[in-house]
Design a protein around this motif. Structure first.
Motif, mmCIF file in Angstrom:
data_model
loop_
_atom_site.group_PDB
_atom_site.id
_atom_site.type_symbol
_atom_site.label_atom_id
_atom_site.label_comp_id
_atom_site.label_asym_id
_atom_site.label_seq_id
_atom_site.Cartn_x
_atom_site.Cartn_y
_atom_site.Cartn_z
ATOM 1 N N LYS A 79 94.744 33.467 18.873
ATOM 2 C CA LYS A 79 95.384 34.566 19.597
ATOM 3 C C LYS A 79 94.682 34.745 20.938
ATOM 4 O O LYS A 79 93.495 34.516 21.056
ATOM 5 N N VAL A 80 95.442 35.156 21.937
ATOM 6 C CA VAL A 80 94.893 35.582 23.229
ATOM 7 C C VAL A 80 94.974 37.093 23.267
ATOM 8 O O VAL A 80 96.010 37.677 22.937
ATOM 9 N N TRP A 81 93.886 37.739 23.637
ATOM 10 C CA TRP A 81 93.895 39.196 23.751
ATOM 11 C C TRP A 81 92.964 39.630 24.869
ATOM 12 O O TRP A 81 92.278 38.808 25.463
ATOM 13 N N GLU A 82 92.980 40.895 25.153
ATOM 14 C CA GLU A 82 92.137 41.513 26.180
ATOM 15 C C GLU A 82 92.373 40.871 27.558
ATOM 16 O O GLU A 82 91.450 40.659 28.332
ATOM 17 N N TYR A 83 93.635 40.576 27.864
ATOM 18 C CA TYR A 83 93.955 39.920 29.141
ATOM 19 C C TYR A 83 93.944 40.906 30.299
ATOM 20 O O TYR A 83 94.485 41.999 30.209
ATOM 21 N N ALA A 84 93.329 40.492 31.382
ATOM 22 C CA ALA A 84 93.383 41.233 32.645
ATOM 23 C C ALA A 84 93.518 40.196 33.751
ATOM 24 O O ALA A 84 92.710 39.275 33.846
ATOM 25 N N GLY A 85 94.560 40.331 34.555
ATOM 26 C CA GLY A 85 94.785 39.390 35.637
ATOM 27 C C GLY A 85 96.227 39.439 36.080
ATOM 28 O O GLY A 85 97.003 40.284 35.621
ATOM 29 N N PRO A 86 96.601 38.524 36.976
ATOM 30 C CA PRO A 86 97.977 38.515 37.472
ATOM 31 C C PRO A 86 98.982 38.289 36.342
ATOM 32 O O PRO A 86 98.741 37.462 35.450
ATOM 33 N N GLN A 87 100.073 39.012 36.383
ATOM 34 C CA GLN A 87 101.075 38.909 35.322
ATOM 35 C C GLN A 87 101.712 37.523 35.267
ATOM 36 O O GLN A 87 102.159 37.092 34.217
ATOM 37 N N GLU A 88 101.703 36.805 36.391
ATOM 38 C CA GLU A 88 102.333 35.481 36.412
ATOM 39 C C GLU A 88 101.378 34.339 36.051
ATOM 40 O O GLU A 88 101.771 33.178 36.017
ATOM 41 N N ALA A 89 100.125 34.654 35.745
ATOM 42 C CA ALA A 89 99.138 33.599 35.447
ATOM 43 C C ALA A 89 99.536 32.815 34.199
ATOM 44 O O ALA A 89 99.931 33.380 33.181
ATOM 45 N N ASN A 114 102.447 31.698 29.531
ATOM 46 C CA ASN A 114 102.094 32.876 30.311
ATOM 47 C C ASN A 114 101.018 33.676 29.575
ATOM 48 O O ASN A 114 101.211 34.078 28.424
ATOM 49 N N LEU A 115 99.888 33.894 30.237
ATOM 50 C CA LEU A 115 98.764 34.612 29.620
ATOM 51 C C LEU A 115 99.138 36.036 29.226
ATOM 52 O O LEU A 115 98.771 36.515 28.149
ATOM 53 N N TYR A 116 99.857 36.717 30.102
ATOM 54 C CA TYR A 116 100.251 38.094 29.815
ATOM 55 C C TYR A 116 101.103 38.134 28.547
ATOM 56 O O TYR A 116 100.867 38.957 27.651
ATOM 57 N N SER A 150 85.944 24.266 19.958
ATOM 58 C CA SER A 150 85.890 24.348 21.414
ATOM 59 C C SER A 150 87.274 24.594 21.984
ATOM 60 O O SER A 150 88.286 24.242 21.373
ATOM 61 N N ALA A 151 87.286 25.192 23.159
ATOM 62 C CA ALA A 151 88.528 25.451 23.896
ATOM 63 C C ALA A 151 88.267 25.133 25.359
ATOM 64 O O ALA A 151 87.237 25.531 25.915
ATOM 65 N N ASP A 152 89.174 24.388 25.957
ATOM 66 C CA ASP A 152 89.070 24.137 27.393
ATOM 67 C C ASP A 152 90.477 24.080 27.979
ATOM 68 O O ASP A 152 91.446 23.843 27.260
ATOM 69 N N GLY A 153 90.562 24.338 29.280
ATOM 70 C CA GLY A 153 91.879 24.317 29.896
ATOM 71 C C GLY A 153 91.863 24.786 31.327
ATOM 72 O O GLY A 153 90.814 24.853 31.981
ATOM 73 N N LEU A 154 93.054 25.140 31.788
ATOM 74 C CA LEU A 154 93.274 25.568 33.163
ATOM 75 C C LEU A 154 94.093 26.838 33.189
ATOM 76 O O LEU A 154 94.954 27.059 32.334
ATOM 77 N N VAL A 155 93.843 27.673 34.185
ATOM 78 C CA VAL A 155 94.708 28.808 34.482
ATOM 79 C C VAL A 155 95.256 28.607 35.891
ATOM 80 O O VAL A 155 94.632 27.945 36.717
ATOM 81 N N THR A 156 96.426 29.175 36.149
ATOM 82 C CA THR A 156 97.063 28.942 37.446
ATOM 83 C C THR A 156 96.670 29.952 38.506
ATOM 84 O O THR A 156 96.766 29.655 39.692
ATOM 85 N N ASP A 157 96.272 31.139 38.107
ATOM 86 C CA ASP A 157 95.950 32.207 39.059
ATOM 87 C C ASP A 157 94.656 32.888 38.646
ATOM 88 O O ASP A 157 94.388 33.057 37.461
ATOM 89 N N VAL A 158 93.872 33.269 39.643
ATOM 90 C CA VAL A 158 92.629 33.994 39.392
ATOM 91 C C VAL A 158 92.633 35.257 40.239
ATOM 92 O O VAL A 158 93.358 35.320 41.229
ATOM 93 N N PRO A 159 91.889 36.250 39.907
ATOM 94 C CA PRO A 159 90.923 36.328 38.810
ATOM 95 C C PRO A 159 91.620 36.595 37.471
ATOM 96 O O PRO A 159 92.665 37.220 37.427
ATOM 97 N N VAL A 160 91.000 36.107 36.405
ATOM 98 C CA VAL A 160 91.501 36.378 35.056
ATOM 99 C C VAL A 160 90.338 36.646 34.119
ATOM 100 O O VAL A 160 89.229 36.148 34.308
ATOM 101 N N HIS A 161 90.635 37.456 33.154
ATOM 102 C CA HIS A 161 89.722 37.706 32.036
ATOM 103 C C HIS A 161 90.603 37.705 30.793
ATOM 104 O O HIS A 161 91.647 38.354 30.758
ATOM 105 N N PHE A 162 90.185 36.959 29.772
ATOM 106 C CA PHE A 162 90.875 37.026 28.489
ATOM 107 C C PHE A 162 89.942 36.526 27.400
ATOM 108 O O PHE A 162 88.924 35.881 27.680
#
Length: 177
Positions: A79-89, A114-116, A150-162
């Motif tokens: 699960k992804v939770w506690e997201y803070a960042g651009p809605q389009e990330a 989409n992270l959001y 382990s988890a690794d990857g990319l996000v499209t927009d910063v800043p992000v926290h999740f």
């Protein structure tokens, strides 16, 4: 003669049942929370994180360490939770379960999402696993009592926290005296 036969059969059932009475199955949940923080000044949109799932960190399992005969997987989910960042990330990445020696046991590819939207979903998502994949993970647990997550990857927009959370619901069967 018939009574002796019934007595022998009864004794045989009692002894056959004793082996089963000597086994106990414990359930335990292990949670890995990967906190991902990428700010505008980091110069990257990549992330990676790793933790060791140590079954012996559970006191009940540690108590029966020497008599563990097998592990079981009820489920492993994320699960992804506690997201803070651009809605389009967007996020894409890979989650790996590995032996302590680094051998890949299981790999899950998270397609661009989409992270959001992921963080708004209240439910965990099961990792799709075949029984053969589970068996490989269980063999590594039986051998070492631990695996790397382990988890690794990319996000499209910063800043992000999740927080990317992996929850492993396991069982342990041990023979006890």
């Amino acid at each position: 003669m018939k009574s002796y036969f019934l007595l022998l059969v009864s004794v045989a059932f009692i002894f056959a049942g004793c082996d089963k009475l000597k086994q106990t199955t414990l359930g335990a949940q292990f949670i890995q929370n990967f906190t991902i923080d990428i700010d505008e000044n980091s110069g990257t949109t990549q992330f990676n994180a790793e933790e060791v799932l140590n079954a012996l960190s559970n006191e009940d399992i540690a108590d029966v360490k020497e008599s563990i005969v097998n592990y079981g997987i009820r489920n492993i989910k994320w699960k992804v939770w506690e997201y803070a960042g651009p809605q389009e990330a967007m996020v894409s990445g890979t989650v790996r379960l590995q032996s302590l020696s680094g051998e890949n046991l299981y790999e899950y590819v998270l397609e661009e999402s989409n992270l959001y939207d992921l963080s708004e979903n209240p439910d965990h998502t099961d990792f799709p696993m075949t029984q053969d994949q589970k068996d490989v993970i269980l063999a590594a647990l039986l051998n070492d009592d631990q695996i790397r997550v382990s988890a690794d990857g990319l996000v499209t927009d910063v800043p992000v926290h999740f927080v990317f959370q992996v929850v492993s619901d396991l069982t342990v069967t041990a023979e006890i005296d």
